[in-house]
Motif scaffolding. Structure first.
Motif, PDB file in Angstrom:
ATOM      1  N   MET A   1     -19.306   6.030  13.595  1.00 53.52           N
ATOM      2  CA  MET A   1     -18.813   6.437  12.287  1.00 53.52           C
ATOM      3  C   MET A   1     -19.203   7.874  11.970  1.00 53.52           C
ATOM      4  N   ALA A   2     -20.432   8.256  12.284  1.00 51.01           N
ATOM      5  CA  ALA A   2     -20.872   9.622  12.008  1.00 51.01           C
ATOM      6  C   ALA A   2     -20.065  10.639  12.814  1.00 51.01           C
ATOM      7  N   HIS A   3     -19.681  10.273  14.028  1.00 51.81           N
ATOM      8  CA  HIS A   3     -18.893  11.172  14.876  1.00 51.81           C
ATOM      9  C   HIS A   3     -17.387  11.008  14.658  1.00 51.81           C
ATOM     10  N   GLN A   4     -17.004  10.120  13.752  1.00 48.77           N
ATOM     11  CA  GLN A   4     -15.595   9.899  13.420  1.00 48.77           C
ATOM     12  C   GLN A   4     -14.774   9.543  14.658  1.00 48.77           C
ATOM     13  N   SER A   5     -15.416   8.836  15.594  1.00 50.20           N
ATOM     14  CA  SER A   5     -14.729   8.471  16.831  1.00 50.20           C
ATOM     15  C   SER A   5     -14.050   7.110  16.744  1.00 50.20           C
TER      16      SER A   5
ATOM     17  N   HIS B   1     -11.734  10.412   6.622  1.00 47.95           N
ATOM     18  CA  HIS B   1     -13.152  10.713   6.625  1.00 47.95           C
ATOM     19  C   HIS B   1     -13.465  11.880   5.692  1.00 47.95           C
ATOM     20  N   ARG B   2     -14.684  11.925   5.205  1.00 48.71           N
ATOM     21  CA  ARG B   2     -15.178  13.106   4.505  1.00 48.71           C
ATOM     22  C   ARG B   2     -15.238  14.264   5.493  1.00 48.71           C
ATOM     23  N   ALA B   3     -14.776  15.433   5.086  1.00 50.21           N
ATOM     24  CA  ALA B   3     -14.805  16.607   5.961  1.00 50.21           C
ATOM     25  C   ALA B   3     -16.240  17.043   6.203  1.00 50.21           C
ATOM     26  N   THR B   4     -16.509  17.553   7.396  1.00 47.80           N
ATOM     27  CA  THR B   4     -17.866  18.000   7.729  1.00 47.80           C
ATOM     28  C   THR B   4     -18.370  19.025   6.733  1.00 47.80           C
ATOM     29  N   ALA B   5     -17.486  19.912   6.314  1.00 52.63           N
ATOM     30  CA  ALA B   5     -17.899  20.961   5.375  1.00 52.63           C
ATOM     31  C   ALA B   5     -18.388  20.385   4.062  1.00 52.63           C
ATOM     32  N   ASP B   6     -17.920  19.201   3.692  1.00 51.21           N
ATOM     33  CA  ASP B   6     -18.312  18.606   2.423  1.00 51.21           C
ATOM     34  C   ASP B   6     -19.737  18.056   2.444  1.00 51.21           C
TER      35      ASP B   6
ATOM     36  N   ALA C   1     -33.555  15.191  16.638  1.00 47.98           N
ATOM     37  CA  ALA C   1     -32.203  14.831  17.056  1.00 47.98           C
ATOM     38  C   ALA C   1     -31.354  16.060  17.364  1.00 47.98           C
ATOM     39  N   THR C   2     -31.556  17.133  16.603  1.00 47.75           N
ATOM     40  CA  THR C   2     -30.725  18.334  16.784  1.00 47.75           C
ATOM     41  C   THR C   2     -31.357  19.362  17.706  1.00 47.75           C
ATOM     42  N   GLY C   3     -32.677  19.279  17.911  1.00 48.25           N
ATOM     43  CA  GLY C   3     -33.364  20.245  18.762  1.00 48.25           C
ATOM     44  C   GLY C   3     -33.767  21.517  18.067  1.00 48.25           C
ATOM     45  N   TYR C   4     -33.729  21.522  16.735  1.00 46.28           N
ATOM     46  CA  TYR C   4     -34.112  22.719  15.974  1.00 46.28           C
ATOM     47  C   TYR C   4     -35.288  22.394  15.056  1.00 46.28           C
TER      48      TYR C   4
ATOM     49  N   HIS D   1     -23.832  28.851  12.876  1.00 42.04           N
ATOM     50  CA  HIS D   1     -24.881  28.204  13.671  1.00 42.04           C
ATOM     51  C   HIS D   1     -24.300  27.039  14.474  1.00 42.04           C
ATOM     52  N   ALA D   2     -24.834  26.813  15.667  1.00 38.28           N
ATOM     53  CA  ALA D   2     -24.357  25.722  16.518  1.00 38.28           C
ATOM     54  C   ALA D   2     -24.536  24.369  15.856  1.00 38.28           C
ATOM     55  N   LEU D   3     -25.550  24.227  14.999  1.00 43.04           N
ATOM     56  CA  LEU D   3     -25.744  22.954  14.325  1.00 43.04           C
ATOM     57  C   LEU D   3     -24.553  22.618  13.436  1.00 43.04           C
ATOM     58  N   VAL D   4     -24.054  23.596  12.710  1.00 35.68           N
ATOM     59  CA  VAL D   4     -22.904  23.373  11.835  1.00 35.68           C
ATOM     60  C   VAL D   4     -21.671  23.007  12.648  1.00 35.68           C
ATOM     61  N   LYS D   5     -21.532  23.639  13.786  1.00 34.35           N
ATOM     62  CA  LYS D   5     -20.330  23.426  14.589  1.00 34.35           C
ATOM     63  C   LYS D   5     -20.378  22.133  15.402  1.00 34.35           C
ATOM     64  N   HIS D   6     -21.576  21.687  15.786  1.00 30.85           N
ATOM     65  CA  HIS D   6     -21.637  20.594  16.749  1.00 30.85           C
ATOM     66  C   HIS D   6     -22.571  19.437  16.379  1.00 30.85           C
ATOM     67  N   HIS D   7     -23.543  19.647  15.508  1.00 32.58           N
ATOM     68  CA  HIS D   7     -24.620  18.669  15.391  1.00 32.58           C
ATOM     69  C   HIS D   7     -24.749  17.980  14.034  1.00 32.58           C
ATOM     70  N   VAL D   8     -23.850  18.246  13.088  1.00 30.10           N
ATOM     71  CA  VAL D   8     -23.921  17.552  11.805  1.00 30.10           C
ATOM     72  C   VAL D   8     -23.810  16.029  11.995  1.00 30.10           C
ATOM     73  N   PRO D   9     -22.943  15.533  12.922  1.00 30.49           N
ATOM     74  CA  PRO D   9     -22.914  14.084  13.129  1.00 30.49           C
ATOM     75  C   PRO D   9     -24.255  13.502  13.563  1.00 30.49           C
ATOM     76  N   LYS D  10     -25.067  14.266  14.282  1.00 29.83           N
ATOM     77  CA  LYS D  10     -26.392  13.778  14.679  1.00 29.83           C
ATOM     78  C   LYS D  10     -27.292  13.621  13.451  1.00 29.83           C
ATOM     79  N   VAL D  11     -27.167  14.539  12.505  1.00 30.68           N
ATOM     80  CA  VAL D  11     -27.931  14.412  11.263  1.00 30.68           C
ATOM     81  C   VAL D  11     -27.486  13.161  10.511  1.00 30.68           C
ATOM     82  N   LEU D  12     -26.177  12.958  10.421  1.00 31.44           N
ATOM     83  CA  LEU D  12     -25.656  11.785   9.715  1.00 31.44           C
ATOM     84  C   LEU D  12     -26.141  10.494  10.368  1.00 31.44           C
ATOM     85  N   ALA D  13     -26.015  10.400  11.695  1.00 31.10           N
ATOM     86  CA  ALA D  13     -26.425   9.189  12.394  1.00 31.10           C
ATOM     87  C   ALA D  13     -27.913   8.929  12.227  1.00 31.10           C
TER      88      ALA D  13
END
Length: 487
Positions: free
Chosen positions: A398-402, A410-415, A451-454, A464-476
């Motif tokens: 669900m967090a990865h919207q897969s 789904h709620r947009a990542t930017a939101d 989880a994100t490595g930062y 930042h790479a987190l915004v582009k790739h890792h927000v689903p990891k924060v959600l999960a």
């Protein structure tokens, strides 16, 4: 200080509910959302609860509109049975519609207390959705329980026990004076009213005799009926209930008997403990159970005064985080936390079908507990390693919207993001306030850093790479936390 650091220091946290309000809303909703937070903050949590106890005064257009999504649920019992016999659509598929509708209502409705309390009573007066035959009446049975869920238990008991779905499920639909079936008479005493050890085998026999005459015409019309010649007459005695039972028409006797049981002190104690276990803790204080039982009897079996006493008790206030979500609660809370908007189902791969499937993957498909005692509400039943692994899988997809990917928005990542740049710690806190409805504790910040490595102090910009790739990891990570598993 760099420009990024100066801007990160300006982080403004989103408002959330104070702990007592969050606790109340968590127990009596299917998940705190930003919209619910706003409504409760505006009214005050006890005022919100009072308003919810009068659901007819709470507008719910989105929840009400869901009925049109599953039109088979409005068909008559005969139409449903005929369609199954002719191979048009089986009862199992119709009951999957019912489970999907229940989950969608819990997700969508603004009448959250009604949804939660209806679920409690459907589980207490349990009729599973899986048995053959009574699927014809099961959706109507759910509507009946919903109608009485915030009313009086004595009236709900009479309506539920004599309902065709209950009669079919517990083999009373053809019980006769010559061959009274004891299933419903026994479960009425053991599960629905006075409780285990509070009756004798002779009580069961007379309980069954009292209930003879209530039938469902399973040979032709599938209509409910009362057949006086099948009612067992003659004196009956169940505990302190006695009646000469002279009439072939035993409907008034049934109402007297069920009303007597509803007002029995043992029933009050049984219901009080079950409410306390469900909404407070697995081992509630005896003083709380006595308070709820006394309130129930003093208010003529009315349910609302008992709920008021429960949420205002010290035991309730002290029990924050003490209850785990069951599979259905986890699924609905996850969809609500992620701001999913459900769309009408048009295929077997719809989000509403996926919700129902997920409850099964987590341990129990909604409504399918096979025994009449209803699904357990204690933590031990829902805290196995397999349940946790299944929840992790749900939260990740669900967090990865897969999955699911159809008939939902789904709620947009930017939101999920605050004005950038911020530190990772601040970003996690912001997302936690959206998803969990509370600030992020230090352990969750640390978990998201792993989880994100930062590191927690990492400054996160829009590039930042987190915004582009890792927000689903924060959600999960947030969804896999005790803050989400508990309610």
């Amino acid at each position: 200080m760099s420009e990024h650091a100066r801007r990160a220091a300006a982080y403004a946290p989103l408002p959330v509910l104070e702990p007592a309000a969050h606790h109340l809303v968590s127990r009596f909703s299917h998940g705190v959302t930003p919209a619910l937070t706003t409504a409760v903050r505006r009214k005050g949590h006890l005022a919100w609860f009072e308003e919810q106890l009068r659901p007819a005064r709470v507008a719910d257009p989105a929840g009400d509109a869901l009925a049109a999504w599953w039109p088979d649920l409005s068909l008559t019992p005969l139409e449903l049975w005929t369609r199954q016999v002719k191979g048009v659509r089986g009862g199992w598929d119709v009951m999957r519609d019912y489970g999907s509708w229940l989950l969608a209502r819990r997700h969508t409705s603004t009448r959250q207390v009604l949804e939660v309390v209806t679920g409690f009573w459907e589980n207490h007066l349990h009729v599973p959705v899986t048995s053959d035959g009574h699927f014809t009446w099961r959706a109507r049975y759910g509507a009946l329980v919903r109608q009485h869920a915030l009313g009086r238990f004595d009236r709900m008991l009479v309506a539920a026990v004599t309902h065709p779905a209950m009669l079919l499920h517990l083999d009373a639909a053809r019980s006769t004076a010559e061959a009274p079936n004891e299933n419903l008479g026994r479960e009425l005493l053991e599960l629905f009213t006075v409780g285990v050890g509070r009756y004798t085998e002779d009580d069961v026999k007379d309980s069954a005799r009292i209930l003879t005459g209530w039938h469902v015409d399973t040979n032709d019309t599938w209509q409910a009926m009362y057949v006086p010649e099948h009612h067992s007459t003659g004196p009956v005695r169940v505990g302190t209930f006695r009646d000469p039972n002279p009439s072939r028409d035993g409907r008034a006797l049934t109402r007297r008997y069920l009303t007597h049981l509803a007002h029995h002190p043992d029933t009050a104690a049984h219901l009080a403990r079950k409410l306390a276990v469900t909404f407070v803790s697995d081992d509630p204080p005896a003083a709380l159970v006595r308070l709820l039982a006394r309130t129930y009897l003093e208010h003529d079996t009315a349910i609302v005064p008992v709920l008021r006493a429960l949420v205002r008790s010290p035991a309730f206030r002290a029990a924050a985080g003490a209850k785990l979500r069951d599979p259905s609660e986890d699924v609905v809370a996850t969809y609500r936390a992620l701001g999913v908007r459900l769309l009408p189902p048009v295929s077997s791969q719809s989000a509403t079908a996926a919700m129902l499937g997920s409850t099964g993957a987590l341990g129990l498909t909604t409504g399918t507990w096979p025994r009449p005692d209803g699904a357990p509400t204690t933590n031990a039943a829902w805290s196995s390693p397999l349940r946790v692994l299944a929840s992790v899988d749900l939260h990740w997809s669900m967090a990865h919207q897969s999955w699911p990917s159809k008939e939902l928005v789904h709620r947009a990542t930017a939101d999920y993001l605050p004005p950038l740049p911020v530190t990772l710690q601040e970003l996690v806190d912001h997302v936690s306030r959206i998803v969990l409805g509370k600030p992020a504790p230090a352990y969750l910040v640390e978990a998201c850093a792993l989880a994100t490595g930062y590191p927690a102090g990492e400054v996160v910009t829009a590039e930042h790479a987190l915004v582009k790739h890792h927000v689903p990891k924060v959600l999960a990570t947030l969804l896999d936390s005790p803050d989400h598993y508990s309610r």
